[in-house]
Scaffold this active site. Structure first.
Site, mmCIF file in Angstrom:
data_model
loop_
_atom_site.group_PDB
_atom_site.id
_atom_site.type_symbol
_atom_site.label_atom_id
_atom_site.label_comp_id
_atom_site.label_asym_id
_atom_site.label_seq_id
_atom_site.Cartn_x
_atom_site.Cartn_y
_atom_site.Cartn_z
ATOM 1 N N CYS A 86 0.836 -1.208 0.000
ATOM 2 C CA CYS A 86 0.000 0.000 0.000
ATOM 3 C C CYS A 86 0.868 1.255 0.000
ATOM 4 C CB CYS A 86 -0.912 -0.072 1.226
ATOM 5 S SG CYS A 86 -1.482 1.484 1.873
ATOM 6 N N CYS A 91 0.436 3.772 2.772
ATOM 7 C CA CYS A 91 0.954 3.230 4.045
ATOM 8 C C CYS A 91 2.455 3.498 4.150
ATOM 9 C CB CYS A 91 0.707 1.724 4.135
ATOM 10 S SG CYS A 91 -1.006 1.243 4.043
#
Lengths: 172, 128
Positions: free
Chosen positions: B30, B33
């Site tokens: 991600c 993230c």
């Protein structure tokens, strides 16, 4: 992501149950207030999540095109714009019925399994109505097309609640 | 204090045993993230009195499911064992500082009372 391998009926790991309880102990309304988030934002995103909107759009776009074409859409009349607004309203309402809470559709009632099941009847009935009243080859008058769309939306909402009230009486 | 990895086995205990716990739910694939990770790490160095936990949602899928995570990154903040903040999306450093200050400044007695009142109202609405 965030998929659980647990099959239904299998007891949940107590550690996971503790985590679930920990996270759910704070009502969303309280979280909204702490974060300074307007409550309607959570309600909107819960009622009309992107996948649900996609489903509603896939169902209502062909209906809109069918009705709008019969109501003078090829000629560019204002009815096509009005029908577009009606179709969008119908799609949002329908999407609201598909709202899923804790893995179960709420269908605008109370979230109980009984309410969810009863809510499907008017949805199916409304779709059947829309199918059987599709404009014929000669074309449906604009007022009739718009009227059917509006009437169908109102009936859908009313019958959803009526069937829920009949089939799912309040618990004493 | 640096961040610490949390798993299903120690999540609840960590939350209950510490006054303020921030948890970052993340995954290696991600992008946001990865963008948020250094911000979270820097905050953990700046606030050693707080616990900064990280949950790898790929390794801890059941934990992420139990926590109701539907998108990542999601930042949760617990105080006195109560979830007081939960928001998906990568926060910039200033916004994270704002969250930390906000959590520190909460009147927990009022929060506990509000949760009790709201839970009662929700239960009544569900039964009605």
């Amino acid at each position: 992501m965030a998929r659980s391998a647990r099959s239904s009926g299998e007891p949940e790991d107590p550690r996971l149950a503790q985590i679930r309880a920990l996270v759910r102990a704070t009502p969303p309304e309280v979280l909204d207030r702490i974060s300074g988030r307007a409550p309607w934002r959570r309600a909107v995103s819960a009622a009309w999540s992107p996948p649900v909107l996609l489903v509603a759009a896939l169902i209502f776009t062909p209906l809109y095109l069918a009705y709008a074409s019969s109501a003078g859409w090829p000629d560019g009349t204002m009815w096509s714009l009005l029908l577009m607004a009606m179709a969008a309203g119908a799609a949002l309402t329908f999407a609201g019925y598909l709202r899923v809470v804790d893995g179960r559709p709420r269908l605008g009632l109370g979230g109980s399994p009984c309410a969810a099941v009863s809510g499907f009847f008017p949805v199916v009935a409304a779709l059947a109505l829309a199918t059987t009243t599709a404009p014929n080859a000669a074309g449906m008058p604009a007022t009739a097309a718009g009227g059917w769309m509006a009437l169908g939306l109102v009936l859908l909402g009313l019958s959803n609640r009526v069937t829920g009230a009949i089939m799912c009486p309040p618990r004493s | 204090m640096a961040t610490r990895a949390l798993a299903a086995a120690d999540f609840t205990q960590t939350v209950l045993d510490n006054d303020i716990v921030l948890v970052d739910f993340w995954a290696a694939w991600c992008g946001p993230c990865r963008q948020f990770a250094p911000v979270f790490e820097a905050a953990s160095e700046k606030h050693p009195e707080l616990v900064f936990g990280k949950v790898d949602t790929e390794a801890e899928r059941d934990l992420a499911g139990a926590a109701g995570i539907t998108s990542i990154p999601t930042l949760m903040a617990f105080r006195e064992g109560v979830l007081v903040f939960s928001q998906p999306g990568a926060l910039p450093a200033a916004a994270l500082e704002q969250v930390i200050d906000g959590v520190k400044g909460l009147d927990m007695a009022a929060i506990h009372a509000e949760i009790a009142a709201q839970s009662g109202a929700n239960t009544a609405a569900a039964e009605g």
